[in-house]
Design an enzyme around this catalytic site. Structure first.
Site, PDB file in Angstrom:
ATOM      1  N   HIS A   3     -40.310 -31.982 -11.261  1.00  0.00           N
ATOM      2  CA  HIS A   3     -38.929 -32.411 -11.478  1.00  0.00           C
ATOM      3  C   HIS A   3     -38.450 -32.016 -12.875  1.00  0.00           C
ATOM      4  O   HIS A   3     -37.402 -31.372 -13.032  1.00  0.00           O
ATOM      5  CB  HIS A   3     -38.844 -33.929 -11.290  1.00  0.00           C
ATOM      6  CG  HIS A   3     -37.486 -34.509 -11.528  1.00  0.00           C
ATOM      7  ND1 HIS A   3     -36.635 -34.872 -10.512  1.00  0.00           N
ATOM      8  CD2 HIS A   3     -36.818 -34.806 -12.682  1.00  0.00           C
ATOM      9  CE1 HIS A   3     -35.501 -35.344 -11.021  1.00  0.00           C
ATOM     10  NE2 HIS A   3     -35.596 -35.324 -12.337  1.00  0.00           N
ATOM     11  N   GLU A   4     -39.225 -32.388 -13.888  1.00  0.00           N
ATOM     12  CA  GLU A   4     -38.811 -32.099 -15.261  1.00  0.00           C
ATOM     13  C   GLU A   4     -38.818 -30.601 -15.552  1.00  0.00           C
ATOM     14  O   GLU A   4     -37.991 -30.106 -16.321  1.00  0.00           O
ATOM     15  CB  GLU A   4     -39.697 -32.858 -16.259  1.00  0.00           C
ATOM     16  CG  GLU A   4     -39.637 -34.380 -16.133  1.00  0.00           C
ATOM     17  CD  GLU A   4     -38.232 -34.949 -16.288  1.00  0.00           C
ATOM     18  OE1 GLU A   4     -37.380 -34.309 -16.953  1.00  0.00           O
ATOM     19  OE2 GLU A   4     -37.968 -36.027 -15.720  1.00  0.00           O
TER      20      GLU A   4
END
Length: 628
Positions: A411-412
């Site tokens: 995600h990051e």
């Protein structure tokens, strides 16, 4: 293998050379000591004053917008860096200096947003039809965004009201900072009030146990119950801070002509208005044993998996670099150079991945320096930080990730790629500097890649035996995420609704805790727990005020992009290039709905968004129960 070894052992070093002489944090010479923040801040403020004069004296045209962006860049280079350092640096002196710099730069920004001469310069440009016609689409968009910043700060008001707007913005900055800091502070409880056999789960301070998180991943029900009730116990000062913050935001919104803060915040987003959000969304995750998966998800292997994916999709590789002395704030921070096979170096990612004392328990992406086309024709390379809270290696094993940690890493890294691949002319709209309900699309899209067997199979190998993660385990993991997906979506709707109510019509009819209780009982299946105040730990009320719905909106878009473009082949270079060209490259320089429609090559309706969210809840029970 370089990434795998580097994140496993923490000893491999390789150098590519940085584009600046490195003495201080992130290679900024002034930041070799906390006092350097004052020096950097004063330098930025002097540069800003000079650029204000240039903006007002330069003949109107595209160069006017360039100078405005240079002004924004000069301040953001200090403010963005300080915004990260104030919460993540282990040295309190650095954190305090960064906090002070954030406050002073923020005050200057608000003053500039109410500078009448600057405003009139931009107004003259945008009111001249010939000049506007001479601007390319991105330049015109950036000029309009700067004008929007002026108008929401009350530039059109009389002098007395303008001053009140500035004062309110400064107050909101201070309240936001105070609220954010308090969301991370632990709560204390006398040790003798807790069963002795669970005390080891918490840090201690004399006769008190310190509860600094919800301990949501603990397998002990009692630990989770204690953590929930203690960590969320109401703090009167934090309650007052939130009340003041919400009230100040409402006063500011009304002062500049909006009925509520939510209406002000949603201007220019995909949703457009609070009413559309409400129309859109009112029409038990990881149910597996994480320890079975951890040996297959060593950090080094996961990073190598990301490297392989980016290379196939986008022609990008991640290379480890040796930071200069003083460049990083902790010895276990890793520095990655992002390099394209044809275009060369695109930017830098600093990986602050490991747990440490006083580090916030949150996974975040921070822009340290935005990309932009400089006056000499060179491109200012973006610099970002990814902050996670992963376990350290042990004497017998590398850092091992749970399935949830793996998803957060992907995600990051989606945010990081958005920052790296944005090639806007102006830093004001670089990378993730775009409407909030679009900014989460690249990061959520990466979660779909993290759940696809074809992707996971490339890197998920047992750290001792080299055995690949069996396909049935990956399938069951992916399906397990859907077990409570409906409840999770219900929870997100509850959060988003609460956020809208807090930032809707004021004065609020009840306390924020009473509103929380009422909204939870109406929109969420689990009851409110007495004597808790979860909203006081809801740090997103600061950064995502009136915009928390963005996660749901972004998930709907990411779901459509995945199904239409990548589900058939998650390694498609053609789709990867289209994704970069139509979505990632523009940052906030293009209307978000246009970017989505250009990517999907079709117009979208409300039903498309709702359908995308609902379709993600469909579960293959045969797969889930297989081998259970």
């Amino acid at each position: 293998t370089m990434l795998l070894l580097f994140f496993r052992k923490g000893r491999v070093r390789t150098g590519r050379g940085m584009d600046m002489f490195c003495l201080g944090l992130f290679g900024v010479p002034e930041l070799s000591s906390p006092e350097g923040f004052h020096v950097a801040q004063e330098k930025a403020l002097r540069q800003a004053e000079s650029l204000v004069e240039s903006a007002c004296a330069t003949p109107l045209g595209p160069q006017t917008v360039c100078i405005f962006d240079q002004l924004s860049d000069a301040l953001c280079k200090v403010a963005d860096l300080a915004d990260f350092v104030k919460i993540a640096h282990p040295d309190p002196a650095y954190r305090e200096a960064a906090e002070e710099a954030c406050r002073n730069i923020g005050t200057m920004v608000e003053k500039l947003n109410t500078n009448v001469e600057l405003y009139q310069t931009l107004q003259k440009l945008l009111s001249d039809e010939k000049l506007v016609a001479s601007l390319d689409p991105e330049t015109r968009k950036v000029a309009e965004l700067f004008m929007f910043d002026f108008e929401i700060s009350g530039i059109h008001l009389d002098e007395e009201k303008r001053k009140r707007a500035v004062d309110l913005n400064v107050k909101i900055l201070d309240l936001s900072s105070a609220f954010i800091m308090q969301t991370h502070f632990p709560n204390k409880i006398d040790k003798h009030l807790l069963p002795e056999h669970i005390l080891y789960n918490f840090a201690h301070d004399g006769n008190h146990a310190l509860v600094s998180s919800l301990h949501a991943e603990s397998s002990d029900d009692l630990v989770r119950e204690v953590a929930y009730k203690v960590f969320l116990y109401p703090n009167p000062d934090q309650l007052n801070c939130l009340d003041e913050l919400l009230s100040s935001r409402d006063h500011l919104a009304k002062l500049v002509g909006y009925p509520t803060f939510a209406h002000r915040a949603l201007q220019g987003t995909i949703a457009k208005s609070p009413e559309l959000f409400l129309n859109l969304f009112f029409s038990c995750r990881y149910n597996i044993e994480p320890s079975l998966y951890c040996p297959f998800f060593s950090l080094g292997a996961c990073m190598e998996g990301l490297n392989l994916l980016f290379r196939q999709l986008l022609g990008i590789s991640l290379y480890v670099e040796q930071p200069e002395k003083g460049e990083v704030w902790c010895e276990d921070v890793r520095k990655l150079a992002v390099v394209h096979e044809n275009e060369g170096l695109l930017g830098y990612i600093y990986c602050d991945f490991f747990q440490r004392a006083d580090k916030p328990h949150q996974d975040c992406h921070f822009t340290i320096r935005g990309g932009r086309l400089k006056e000499n024709g060179e491109y200012q390379l973006p610099v970002v930080v990814l902050m996670l809270n992963l376990p350290h290696s042990t004497s017998i094993a590398p850092p091992l990730l749970t399935p949830g940690m793996l998803e957060n890493l992907f995600h990051e890294m989606g945010h990081a790629m958005h920052s790296m691949l944005g090639r806007t002319r102006y830093q004001h709209v670089t990378g993730t500097r775009c409407p909030t309900d679009f900014a989460e699309v690249p990061s959520i899209l990466m979660e779909y890649f993290a759940s696809d067997y074809r992707v996971v199979n490339q890197f998920a190998k047992h750290y001792q035996t080299g055995q690949a993660l069996p396909k049935n385990m990956v399938s069951r993991l992916c399906e397990s995420k859907k077990v409570c997906a409906a409840a999770d979506m219900q929870l997100q709707v509850f959060y988003a609704t609460l956020d809208q109510i807090y930032h809707g019509k004021h004065p609020l009819k009840r306390s924020t805790t009473e509103i929380l209780k009422e909204t939870q009982e109406k929109f969420y299946g689990l009851p409110y727990v007495p004597n808790t105040a979860w909203q006081l730990r809801f740090s997103h009320l600061v950064g995502y005020g009136a915009k928390y719905y963005s996660y749901l909106m972004s998930r709907a878009v990411a779901s459509m992009v995945w199904k239409e473009c990548f589900m058939q082949d998650p390694f498609s270079r053609a789709m990867g290039e289209r994704y970069r060209r139509e979505m990632l490259a523009h940052g906030g320089g293009k209307e978000p709905m246009l970017m989505v429609q250009d990517m999907l090559q079709k117009c979208l309706s409300v039903e498309d968004f709702v359908g995308a969210l609902v379709s993600d809840l469909d579960m293959n029970f045969e797969t889930y129960f297989m081998d259970s």
